[in-house]
Motif scaffolding. Structure first.
Motif, short mmCIF file in Angstrom:
data_model
loop_
_atom_site.label_atom_id
_atom_site.label_comp_id
_atom_site.label_asym_id
_atom_site.label_seq_id
_atom_site.Cartn_x
_atom_site.Cartn_y
_atom_site.Cartn_z
N ALA A 1 -1.70 -5.46 -18.39
CA ALA A 1 -3.22 -4.81 -18.28
C ALA A 1 -3.64 -3.96 -19.36
O ALA A 1 -5.01 -3.90 -19.68
N SER B 1 -11.72 -6.67 -22.77
CA SER B 1 -12.34 -7.03 -21.84
C SER B 1 -13.95 -7.03 -22.73
O SER B 1 -14.57 -7.88 -22.23
N SER C 1 -8.72 -2.41 -16.19
CA SER C 1 -7.54 -2.92 -16.87
C SER C 1 -6.80 -1.69 -17.46
O SER C 1 -5.51 -1.53 -17.38
N GLN D 1 -5.59 -6.69 -21.30
CA GLN D 1 -6.65 -6.80 -20.92
C GLN D 1 -7.74 -5.56 -21.14
O GLN D 1 -9.06 -5.97 -21.60
#
Length: 533
Positions: free
Chosen positions: A90, A97, A469, A93
């Motif tokens: 995460a 993003s 995230s 991410q």
């Protein structure tokens, strides 16, 4: 007749007006594009949840051996490492993003779907054959980078389906696939990890599986994602207005393959000629407003700084903050060896420890089986509830269920009868699954409706995915740390009663401040009508 819209109450049609037919899954426009996008959406849940059933055993096998005695200190070490391993995905991410969102605005949506999908295939294979903590951590980071494009997929959904009456089901599709991917990932991880032990009649004696006991589930993931990659390359159409109509070699190849297949199946088939195909592609989304662009993002940054958007983003972020921590902590809780002292009257008050002592296959089947109830709810119950009560009320109701589930979870260890213990864990798991099944699609719809303009949908979903995230990185890492501290003091419920419950209660309070608005396309059409008047 109720209409599936994003508002709690649909306006009454004028007298004598012909009622529109109810919206069904089969009536969704551009179904082929939505299905291809849904197949691509499988990448994140398969890559992220496949390891959860065997996470405890993976870390123990990669450790230096200190984690094999089942002591509280070793279990706390595994809990910390598990939190970091889950958080790495995460965190990557979160870091990428907005990068993916900007690349999608510049180069198109499709490239930002296709290339990360290829990287995700490689990351799954690399993770499965990792033999040290640093190696598996590296491949988790690569997988997280490859799956930082979720906001682009949501934006693409909004660009494909714009009519308000279809949005309830269209925006439900990606969460539905996400939930299905979670179930498939959990089942694959539970059944196929350590295959020479779990399935000796099929894989017994295979040397490479004994050397790499956790490679098989990730290899199956890679095969599934390779199929999704082929569909995306050969069938997914660009939705960025500036890129529509440009030559797409992948689509041309896909059409040639389909033409060949259809000719083999039915003689006399006549395919569309290239001019007709190009025209079809150009008019695939005739009603779409201009999508988000970098220039639009820079010219209207102030429009995102509103109280409604801030509160909506807060609720959108708090959901994965505790849900991601639960998804990491619960399998560890189920895998940790059972402590008989809890039922020998040596536990008192809040101080007891241990886990359920299940193996990886049991953990995977348990989690995936209850996830199936979420699939049924999303497909058949959620649209009806959403049309009757509205998205916001469902979101608030779901948030109110989370604290109850978290408070009750540790107490299942105090039940002496194994059947009663199993029924209790099924009950708390069912509460959590139902709550997240209702909350996830509602959060996406509410975030979409908070966008002041269709031009800012991509930006808003990029920000939402970035914050989500970050929450899915910090949540498991912090949860693993609190869980480890609780185990060290002999209180396995510490993380459940303080951390998870606290975040969930905060989410309830934020949800009460949220508002349910109209879709940005509907809002823009209303403003245009007022200007014309």
């Amino acid at each position: 007749m109720a209409r599936h819209s994003l508002e709690s109450k649909a306006p009454e049609p004028p007298a004598g007006a012909r009622k529109e037919p109810p919206v069904t899954w089969s009536s969704l426009p551009h179904k082929s594009q939505l299905l291809i996008l849904a197949a691509c959406r499988l990448s994140e849940p398969l890559s992220n949840t496949c390891l959860l059933p065997y996470l405890y055993y993976l870390i123990r096998s990669l450790d230096d051996g200190s984690g094999k005695d089942g002591s509280n200190s070793s279990n706390s070490s595994i809990s910390r490492r598990a939190g970091l391993l889950v958080a790495a995905f995460a965190l990557a991410q979160f870091a990428t993003s907005m990068v993916w969102a900007r690349l999608a605005d510049r180069y198109g949506r499709k490239p930002v779907i296709v290339y990360p999908l290829l990287v995700s295939v490689l990351a799954n294979l690399g993770f499965g054959f990792g033999t040290t903590i640093p190696r598996v951590m590296f491949w988790r980071l690569i997988a997280g980078i490859a799956n930082g494009n979720i906001g682009v997929m949501r934006t693409m959904t909004a660009e494909i389906v714009q009519e308000k009456k279809y949005q309830s089901r269209a925006f439900l599709l990606l969460p539905l696939v996400f939930n299905s991917g979670n179930i498939a990932g959990l089942a694959l991880g539970g059944l196929l990890a350590t295959p020479t032990k779990n399935l000796p009649w099929l894989f017994g004696g295979i040397k490479w599986m004994e050397k790499y006991p956790f490679a098989l589930p990730t290899m199956v993931n890679a095969m599934v994602l390779s199929f999704a990659l082929i569909l995306a390359v050969g069938g997914l159409k660009e939705t960025l207005p500036l890129k529509i109509g440009q030559r797409d070699i992948g689509l041309e190849l896909g059409r040639r393959v389909m033409r060949l297949v259809l000719r083999l199946r039915a003689h006399g088939y006549q395919a569309l000629n290239d001019d007709e195909e190009s025209k079809t592609e150009l008019t695939a989304y005739p009603s779409r407003q201009p999508g988000p662009s970098s220039s639009g993002m820079q010219s209207q940054p102030v429009t995102l700084k509103t109280k409604t958007i801030a509160v909506t983003l807060a609720g959108f972020t708090l959901l994965p903050f505790h849900n991601a921590a639960f998804m990491q902590l619960f399998p560890i809780f189920m895998s940790t060896p059972f402590n008989n002292n809890n039922i020998d009257h040596e536990a008192h008050g809040l101080f007891f420890t241990g886990g359920l002592g299940y193996n990886s296959s049991t953990v995977g089947l348990y989690l995936s089986a209850f996830g199936c109830s979420g699939i049924f709810l999303q497909m058949f119950i959620y649209p009806t509830l959403q049309a009757k009560f509205g998205t916001l009320k469902i979101f608030q109701f779901a948030f109110a269920m989370f604290p109850l589930s978290y408070i009750l979870t540790p107490y299942v260890l105090l039940l002496e009868d194994p059947i009663a213990r199993g029924a209790a864990i099924a009950f708390v798991l069912f509460l959590q699954v139902i709550a997240r099944t209702l909350a996830i699609p509602s959060s996406v719809i509410l975030l979409t409706n908070a966008a002041p303009s269709p031009k800012l949908l991509g930006t808003l979903h990029g920000v939402g995915n970035m914050l989500s995230s970050l929450a899915r990185a910090v949540g498991p890492a912090l949860g693993g740390w609190v869980s480890a501290k609780g185990m060290e003091i002999g209180m396995v419920g510490c993380v459940w009663w303080t951390y998870l419950t606290g975040i969930a209660v905060l989410g309830v309070m934020v949800s009460l401040k949220m508002e349910e608005g109209k879709s940005p396309h509907e809002r823009e059409r209303t403003l245009r009508q007022k200007e014309d008047d």
